[in-house]
Design a protein around this motif. Sequence first.
Motif, PDB file in Angstrom:
ATOM      1  N   ILE A  35     -40.605   1.645  22.061  1.00  0.00           N
ATOM      2  CA  ILE A  35     -39.688   2.511  20.700  1.00  0.00           C
ATOM      3  C   ILE A  35     -40.357   1.938  20.492  1.00  0.00           C
ATOM      4  N   LEU A  36     -40.690   1.408  18.731  1.00  0.00           N
ATOM      5  CA  LEU A  36     -41.260   0.949  17.536  1.00  0.00           C
ATOM      6  C   LEU A  36     -42.702   2.232  17.852  1.00  0.00           C
ATOM      7  N   ALA A  37     -43.611   2.259  18.916  1.00  0.00           N
ATOM      8  CA  ALA A  37     -44.730   2.012  19.195  1.00  0.00           C
ATOM      9  C   ALA A  37     -44.655   3.828  19.554  1.00  0.00           C
ATOM     10  N   GLN A  38     -43.458   4.180  20.367  1.00  0.00           N
ATOM     11  CA  GLN A  38     -43.809   5.653  20.384  1.00  0.00           C
ATOM     12  C   GLN A  38     -43.403   5.710  19.371  1.00  0.00           C
ATOM     13  N   LYS A  39     -42.065   5.199  18.580  1.00  0.00           N
ATOM     14  CA  LYS A  39     -42.179   5.951  17.023  1.00  0.00           C
ATOM     15  C   LYS A  39     -43.042   6.271  16.031  1.00  0.00           C
ATOM     16  N   ALA A  40     -43.954   5.125  16.088  1.00  0.00           N
ATOM     17  CA  ALA A  40     -45.431   4.961  15.488  1.00  0.00           C
ATOM     18  C   ALA A  40     -46.392   6.872  15.671  1.00  0.00           C
ATOM     19  N   ALA A  41     -45.774   6.861  16.931  1.00  0.00           N
ATOM     20  CA  ALA A  41     -46.855   7.873  17.539  1.00  0.00           C
ATOM     21  C   ALA A  41     -46.617   9.605  17.495  1.00  0.00           C
ATOM     22  N   LEU A  42     -45.228   9.120  17.176  1.00  0.00           N
ATOM     23  CA  LEU A  42     -44.488  10.523  16.906  1.00  0.00           C
ATOM     24  C   LEU A  42     -44.551  11.161  15.225  1.00  0.00           C
ATOM     25  N   VAL A  43     -44.800   9.878  14.447  1.00  0.00           N
ATOM     26  CA  VAL A  43     -44.413  10.145  13.607  1.00  0.00           C
ATOM     27  C   VAL A  43     -46.147  10.589  12.761  1.00  0.00           C
ATOM     28  N   LYS A  44     -47.176   9.913  13.643  1.00  0.00           N
ATOM     29  CA  LYS A  44     -48.791   9.955  13.435  1.00  0.00           C
ATOM     30  C   LYS A  44     -48.576  11.623  13.867  1.00  0.00           C
ATOM     31  N   THR A  45     -48.134  11.998  15.110  1.00  0.00           N
ATOM     32  CA  THR A  45     -48.573  13.699  15.400  1.00  0.00           C
ATOM     33  C   THR A  45     -47.771  14.604  14.537  1.00  0.00           C
ATOM     34  N   LEU A  46     -46.584  14.160  14.083  1.00  0.00           N
ATOM     35  CA  LEU A  46     -45.992  14.905  13.036  1.00  0.00           C
ATOM     36  C   LEU A  46     -46.590  15.175  11.632  1.00  0.00           C
ATOM     37  N   ARG A  47     -47.608  13.912  11.678  1.00  0.00           N
ATOM     38  CA  ARG A  47     -47.940  13.907   9.667  1.00  0.00           C
ATOM     39  C   ARG A  47     -46.789  13.625   8.971  1.00  0.00           C
ATOM     40  N   LEU A  48     -45.841  13.105   9.464  1.00  0.00           N
ATOM     41  CA  LEU A  48     -44.738  12.513   8.077  1.00  0.00           C
ATOM     42  C   LEU A  48     -44.989  11.965   7.493  1.00  0.00           C
ATOM     43  N   THR A  49     -44.455  12.595   6.408  1.00  0.00           N
ATOM     44  CA  THR A  49     -44.826  11.514   4.735  1.00  0.00           C
ATOM     45  C   THR A  49     -43.833   9.992   5.208  1.00  0.00           C
ATOM     46  N   ASP A  50     -43.957   9.816   3.811  1.00  0.00           N
ATOM     47  CA  ASP A  50     -43.398   8.217   3.292  1.00  0.00           C
ATOM     48  C   ASP A  50     -42.093   9.035   3.338  1.00  0.00           C
ATOM     49  N   LEU A  51     -40.776   7.498   3.424  1.00  0.00           N
ATOM     50  CA  LEU A  51     -39.721   7.104   3.961  1.00  0.00           C
ATOM     51  C   LEU A  51     -39.007   7.518   2.831  1.00  0.00           C
ATOM     52  N   CYS A  52     -38.063   8.250   2.949  1.00  0.00           N
ATOM     53  CA  CYS A  52     -37.421   9.063   1.224  1.00  0.00           C
ATOM     54  C   CYS A  52     -35.983   7.703   1.113  1.00  0.00           C
ATOM     55  N   LEU A  53     -36.849   6.749   0.815  1.00  0.00           N
ATOM     56  CA  LEU A  53     -35.537   5.685   0.247  1.00  0.00           C
ATOM     57  C   LEU A  53     -34.023   6.140  -0.330  1.00  0.00           C
ATOM     58  N   PHE A  54     -34.368   7.090  -1.590  1.00  0.00           N
ATOM     59  CA  PHE A  54     -33.156   6.702  -2.924  1.00  0.00           C
ATOM     60  C   PHE A  54     -33.368   8.544  -2.726  1.00  0.00           C
TER      61      PHE A  54
END
Length: 97
Positions: A35-54
Amino acid sequence: MRNSSIFFLGLTSQVILLSLLLIHASLSKSDQQTILAQKAALVKTLRLTDLCLFTEARYTRHLSQADLNTAFQDHPLSLEHFPSGSFTQPNLENKTP
């Protein structure tokens, strides 16, 4: 029933519960990795930025995009007035000499 018997009964039940949780974690490790590998591939495909923590201050939203002086932009001697600034450390990787 004595107090020591109640204590050891509670201790035994907590040890059994902890061991069951550890067994469950070790059995579901391979599923979580896929599941983590699938999410990493999705982030790479969509070119998402860093996580918004606050959501408070703009220099705590995206830590990799903030410089070291952003917290003091109002005045050089101003104190940190957002609590999230005390939970994070400045990103020293992007610091240019």
